[in-house]
Scaffold this active site. Sequence first.
Site, PDB file in Angstrom:
ATOM      1  N   GLY A  98       1.038   7.689   9.236  1.00  0.00           N
ATOM      2  CA  GLY A  98      -0.074   7.850   8.292  1.00  0.00           C
ATOM      3  C   GLY A  98       0.546   7.842   6.903  1.00  0.00           C
ATOM      4  O   GLY A  98       1.652   8.372   6.746  1.00  0.00           O
ATOM      5  N   TYR A 137      -4.599   4.903  16.474  1.00  0.00           N
ATOM      6  CA  TYR A 137      -4.740   3.453  16.300  1.00  0.00           C
ATOM      7  C   TYR A 137      -3.743   2.688  17.154  1.00  0.00           C
ATOM      8  O   TYR A 137      -2.682   3.195  17.505  1.00  0.00           O
ATOM      9  CB  TYR A 137      -4.635   3.043  14.829  1.00  0.00           C
ATOM     10  CG  TYR A 137      -3.286   3.204  14.182  1.00  0.00           C
ATOM     11  CD1 TYR A 137      -2.899   4.421  13.639  1.00  0.00           C
ATOM     12  CD2 TYR A 137      -2.411   2.120  14.087  1.00  0.00           C
ATOM     13  CE1 TYR A 137      -1.663   4.565  13.028  1.00  0.00           C
ATOM     14  CE2 TYR A 137      -1.176   2.256  13.463  1.00  0.00           C
ATOM     15  CZ  TYR A 137      -0.805   3.491  12.949  1.00  0.00           C
ATOM     16  OH  TYR A 137       0.421   3.627  12.346  1.00  0.00           O
ATOM     17  N   GLY A 184       5.238  -5.610  -3.965  1.00  0.00           N
ATOM     18  CA  GLY A 184       6.107  -6.238  -2.955  1.00  0.00           C
ATOM     19  C   GLY A 184       7.493  -6.498  -3.522  1.00  0.00           C
ATOM     20  O   GLY A 184       8.100  -5.622  -4.138  1.00  0.00           O
ATOM     21  N   ALA A 193       6.234   0.354   3.493  1.00  0.00           N
ATOM     22  CA  ALA A 193       7.177   0.088   2.379  1.00  0.00           C
ATOM     23  C   ALA A 193       6.793   0.949   1.180  1.00  0.00           C
ATOM     24  O   ALA A 193       7.628   1.648   0.591  1.00  0.00           O
ATOM     25  CB  ALA A 193       7.137  -1.386   1.994  1.00  0.00           C
ATOM     26  N   ASP A 206       4.948   3.620   1.170  1.00  0.00           N
ATOM     27  CA  ASP A 206       5.015   5.054   1.488  1.00  0.00           C
ATOM     28  C   ASP A 206       6.452   5.561   1.330  1.00  0.00           C
ATOM     29  O   ASP A 206       6.689   6.634   0.768  1.00  0.00           O
ATOM     30  CB  ASP A 206       4.555   5.321   2.929  1.00  0.00           C
ATOM     31  CG  ASP A 206       3.184   4.741   3.225  1.00  0.00           C
ATOM     32  OD1 ASP A 206       2.396   4.575   2.281  1.00  0.00           O
ATOM     33  OD2 ASP A 206       2.908   4.442   4.401  1.00  0.00           O
TER      34      ASP A 206
END
Length: 306
Positions: free
Chosen positions: A28, A86, A227, A256, A258
């Site tokens: 999460g 999920y 990115g 990435a 997080d």
Amino acid sequence: MKKICFMGECMVELRPVEPQKLNQSFAGDVYNSAVYLTRCFAHVSAAMLTAVGSDRLSNEMVTRFKQDDLDTSYVFQHQTRSTGLYLIETDETGERSFTYWRSESAAKQIMSFITQAQIDSLSDLDQFVFSGISIAIIEAGDREAFWQFLNTLKSKGVQIVFDPNYRARLWKNESEAVINFDRAFELCDVTLAGVEDLTSLYGVHTSEEVLSLCQKHDIGEIIVKDGPSSVISWFDNECLEHAITPVTNVVDTTSAGDAFNGVYLGARLSGSTISDAISLAAKAAGIVIQHPGAIVPKGLVEKAIS
Ligand code: ADP
């Protein structure tokens, strides 16, 4: 000891590893950040503020938080609801798809667990972190209480940190998301924004456009991620561009941003300059995207930034 608290939802993640076999883990956005922060900055105390159930998987999640060295004083156990879940699948072309079971999760009712005693005890935090997903999952009727809660923490001197992660399916429509994101931008002291999250909501396509959107809200510390492109920062009336070394063998970009956030905040709480904190955060994110899953094996990120 510096203290930080991450508010949001951690979910059970299921990932097929071979036919008829699923690997189960926990992930999460704010949880991922908290894990990378504690792994890399053991001297910073990181807490999770969330609600889980009282079932076996929920108990395992709390055990995992403890194993991650997270403070679980603000992890509440709902009597009837359980954690969200999920399934993440990857097709032959490498394209990922997600199926969620989270609409009745315990975390959606987190505000019902926050009492005056909790507010008092959270008031000595250095930083309080939440994301666009943290707001989205709170029941719409509880959001006003959430803003009041944040205002109280802010008035006690807690720095408010917002990552505008946007997941369209968690909102009724775009305008509901914009109203709430605007409130979060208005309130926060630090934002760690990704360009892609804000493109559809605000029509911004570049880091510079995201920066000027955040500057309109008078946010003191603004970090814009895009990115492999440069990170842009705004702090103390100074705008800086920080080059990123692009990773060539990207395996999975999950988390990435997080990992970047967790390491950035840990470094800042440890006294690093903006440039040094971004450099460490980018190294951490660069490692995370070379491995599958949100949380990579222990040791990899710590080694890369040491
Ligand atoms: P989010 O996960 O929030 O969408 P981004 O995709 O913008 O975040 O990535 C966050 C950070 O991860 C970037 O600022 C950068 O430091 C790092 N990163 C992401 N993609 C790459 C890449 N291809 N090469 C190197 N670093 C990357």
